[in-house]
Write an enzyme that holds these catalytic residues in place. Structure first.
Site, PDB file in Angstrom:
ATOM      1  N   GLU A 148     -12.432   3.408  -1.500  1.00  0.00           N
ATOM      2  CA  GLU A 148     -11.881   4.518  -2.288  1.00  0.00           C
ATOM      3  C   GLU A 148     -11.569   4.100  -3.719  1.00  0.00           C
ATOM      4  O   GLU A 148     -11.798   4.868  -4.656  1.00  0.00           O
ATOM      5  CB  GLU A 148     -10.594   5.042  -1.632  1.00  0.00           C
ATOM      6  CG  GLU A 148     -10.838   5.806  -0.350  1.00  0.00           C
ATOM      7  CD  GLU A 148      -9.538   6.128   0.385  1.00  0.00           C
ATOM      8  OE1 GLU A 148      -8.459   5.959  -0.207  1.00  0.00           O
ATOM      9  OE2 GLU A 148      -9.641   6.532   1.550  1.00  0.00           O
ATOM     10  N   VAL A 149     -10.973   2.930  -3.870  1.00  0.00           N
ATOM     11  CA  VAL A 149     -10.581   2.489  -5.210  1.00  0.00           C
ATOM     12  C   VAL A 149     -11.568   1.413  -5.678  1.00  0.00           C
ATOM     13  O   VAL A 149     -11.697   0.364  -5.032  1.00  0.00           O
ATOM     14  CB  VAL A 149      -9.137   1.929  -5.217  1.00  0.00           C
ATOM     15  CG1 VAL A 149      -8.756   1.475  -6.615  1.00  0.00           C
ATOM     16  CG2 VAL A 149      -8.149   2.984  -4.713  1.00  0.00           C
ATOM     17  N   ASP A 162       0.856  -1.194   0.000  1.00  0.00           N
ATOM     18  CA  ASP A 162       0.000   0.000   0.000  1.00  0.00           C
ATOM     19  C   ASP A 162       0.890   1.241   0.000  1.00  0.00           C
ATOM     20  O   ASP A 162       1.905   1.291   0.695  1.00  0.00           O
ATOM     21  CB  ASP A 162      -0.915   0.002   1.226  1.00  0.00           C
ATOM     22  CG  ASP A 162      -2.058   0.992   1.086  1.00  0.00           C
ATOM     23  OD1 ASP A 162      -3.211   0.557   0.921  1.00  0.00           O
ATOM     24  OD2 ASP A 162      -1.797   2.220   1.132  1.00  0.00           O
ATOM     25  N   ILE A 163       0.511   2.238  -0.767  1.00  0.00           N
ATOM     26  CA  ILE A 163       1.317   3.456  -0.916  1.00  0.00           C
ATOM     27  C   ILE A 163       1.313   4.291   0.371  1.00  0.00           C
ATOM     28  O   ILE A 163       2.206   5.107   0.600  1.00  0.00           O
ATOM     29  CB  ILE A 163       0.797   4.280  -2.119  1.00  0.00           C
ATOM     30  CG1 ILE A 163       1.881   5.183  -2.679  1.00  0.00           C
ATOM     31  CG2 ILE A 163      -0.463   5.058  -1.786  1.00  0.00           C
ATOM     32  CD1 ILE A 163       1.546   5.773  -4.038  1.00  0.00           C
ATOM     33  N   ASN A 198     -12.912  -3.236   1.900  1.00  0.00           N
ATOM     34  CA  ASN A 198     -13.986  -2.256   1.916  1.00  0.00           C
ATOM     35  C   ASN A 198     -14.822  -2.429   0.655  1.00  0.00           C
ATOM     36  O   ASN A 198     -14.286  -2.501  -0.450  1.00  0.00           O
ATOM     37  CB  ASN A 198     -13.413  -0.838   1.982  1.00  0.00           C
ATOM     38  CG  ASN A 198     -12.736  -0.574   3.312  1.00  0.00           C
ATOM     39  OD1 ASN A 198     -13.286  -0.922   4.359  1.00  0.00           O
ATOM     40  ND2 ASN A 198     -11.557   0.018   3.294  1.00  0.00           N
ATOM     41  N   HIS A 250     -10.012  -5.105  -3.670  1.00  0.00           N
ATOM     42  CA  HIS A 250      -8.713  -5.287  -3.021  1.00  0.00           C
ATOM     43  C   HIS A 250      -8.947  -5.738  -1.587  1.00  0.00           C
ATOM     44  O   HIS A 250      -9.871  -5.286  -0.918  1.00  0.00           O
ATOM     45  CB  HIS A 250      -7.864  -4.008  -3.055  1.00  0.00           C
ATOM     46  CG  HIS A 250      -8.589  -2.775  -2.605  1.00  0.00           C
ATOM     47  ND1 HIS A 250      -9.527  -2.138  -3.377  1.00  0.00           N
ATOM     48  CD2 HIS A 250      -8.508  -2.050  -1.460  1.00  0.00           C
ATOM     49  CE1 HIS A 250      -9.997  -1.083  -2.733  1.00  0.00           C
ATOM     50  NE2 HIS A 250      -9.406  -1.012  -1.555  1.00  0.00           N
ATOM     51  N   HIS A 267      -6.956  -5.736   1.966  1.00  0.00           N
ATOM     52  CA  HIS A 267      -5.809  -5.224   2.717  1.00  0.00           C
ATOM     53  C   HIS A 267      -5.307  -6.341   3.623  1.00  0.00           C
ATOM     54  O   HIS A 267      -6.107  -7.007   4.297  1.00  0.00           O
ATOM     55  CB  HIS A 267      -6.210  -4.065   3.629  1.00  0.00           C
ATOM     56  CG  HIS A 267      -6.750  -2.861   2.938  1.00  0.00           C
ATOM     57  ND1 HIS A 267      -6.034  -1.700   2.782  1.00  0.00           N
ATOM     58  CD2 HIS A 267      -7.967  -2.609   2.367  1.00  0.00           C
ATOM     59  CE1 HIS A 267      -6.769  -0.789   2.162  1.00  0.00           C
ATOM     60  NE2 HIS A 267      -7.958  -1.321   1.907  1.00  0.00           N
TER      61      HIS A 267
HETATM   62  P1  AMP Z   1      -9.891   1.512   0.228  1.00  0.00           P
HETATM   63  O1  AMP Z   1     -10.339   2.626   1.100  1.00  0.00           O
HETATM   64  O2  AMP Z   1     -10.121   0.166   0.857  1.00  0.00           O
HETATM   65  O3  AMP Z   1     -10.473   1.613  -1.167  1.00  0.00           O
HETATM   66  O4  AMP Z   1      -8.320   1.647   0.143  1.00  0.00           O
HETATM   67  C1  AMP Z   1      -7.604   2.019  -0.987  1.00  0.00           C
HETATM   68  C2  AMP Z   1      -6.143   1.875  -0.647  1.00  0.00           C
HETATM   69  O5  AMP Z   1      -5.385   2.010  -1.834  1.00  0.00           O
HETATM   70  C3  AMP Z   1      -5.608   2.911   0.346  1.00  0.00           C
HETATM   71  O6  AMP Z   1      -5.066   2.239   1.484  1.00  0.00           O
HETATM   72  C4  AMP Z   1      -4.530   3.652  -0.458  1.00  0.00           C
HETATM   73  O7  AMP Z   1      -3.412   4.034   0.334  1.00  0.00           O
HETATM   74  C5  AMP Z   1      -4.172   2.618  -1.504  1.00  0.00           C
HETATM   75  N1  AMP Z   1      -3.591   3.158  -2.736  1.00  0.00           N
HETATM   76  C6  AMP Z   1      -4.079   4.161  -3.510  1.00  0.00           C
HETATM   77  N2  AMP Z   1      -3.287   4.358  -4.581  1.00  0.00           N
HETATM   78  C7  AMP Z   1      -2.288   3.446  -4.504  1.00  0.00           C
HETATM   79  C8  AMP Z   1      -1.148   3.127  -5.299  1.00  0.00           C
HETATM   80  N3  AMP Z   1      -0.869   3.817  -6.435  1.00  0.00           N
HETATM   81  N4  AMP Z   1      -0.337   2.129  -4.917  1.00  0.00           N
HETATM   82  C9  AMP Z   1      -0.585   1.444  -3.776  1.00  0.00           C
HETATM   83  N5  AMP Z   1      -1.649   1.680  -2.973  1.00  0.00           N
HETATM   84  C10 AMP Z   1      -2.486   2.673  -3.323  1.00  0.00           C
END
Ligand code: AMP
Length: 122
Positions: free
Chosen positions: A99-100, A33-34, A91, A104, A106
């Site tokens: 968010e994405v 994770d970034i 999530n 995914h 975690h």
């Molecule tokens: P979520 O709230 O579960 O959708 O979490 C999205 C996660 O993606 C967050 O923990 C971010 O830090 C992570 N994230 C976003 N962009 C990147 C990236 N380019 N590389 C790695 N992790 C990312």
């Protein structure tokens, strides 16, 4: 929700932006994770275009699902998260603040992670 092919994880899968890869299998990819929230914080994604867990559970093939479950376990072991224990979190949708919009999971580890979730009103 329709899948958005411009989401950040789709770009990682296409090689358009880099990631710190931990593990790759036929149908899954794992990377750091970034913005890590614990000493170990790795994301595992399917290579297929699935918005979230519900989409994946409903539409992915048995082979993709099996590959993904194994990839999550293998990744946790590869980064040493299995030693002290770890938490898996995915999530899914608005209530969970996803968010994405690409599935995914975690993997959090490397420290005591505290309680699972705050109760309402806390
Ligand atoms: P979520 O709230 O579960 O959708 O979490 C999205 C996660 O993606 C967050 O923990 C971010 O830090 C992570 N994230 C976003 N962009 C990147 C990236 N380019 N590389 C790695 N992790 C990312």
């Amino acid at each position: 929700m329709a899948y958005d092919p411009n989401n950040v994880f789709a770009k990682i899968l296409r090689g358009e932006i880099p990631c710190k890869k931990v593990h790759e299998s036929a149908h899954s990819l794992a990377f750091h994770d970034i913005n890590p929230l614990s000493p170990i914080h790795v994301l595992v994604i399917p290579k297929g275009a699935y918005v979230g867990f519900d989409d994946f559970a409903a539409k992915a093939s048995a082979e993709e699902q099996a590959d993904y479950v194994k990839a999550i376990g293998d990744t946790a072991r590869l980064v040493g998260a299995d030693e002290g224990g770890y938490r898996l979190l995915s999530n899914c949708g608005v209530n969970a603040n996803q968010e994405v919009p690409h599935l995914h999971v975690h993997i959090f580890g490397g420290r005591r992670l505290g309680r699972m979730l705050k109760k309402d009103g806390e």
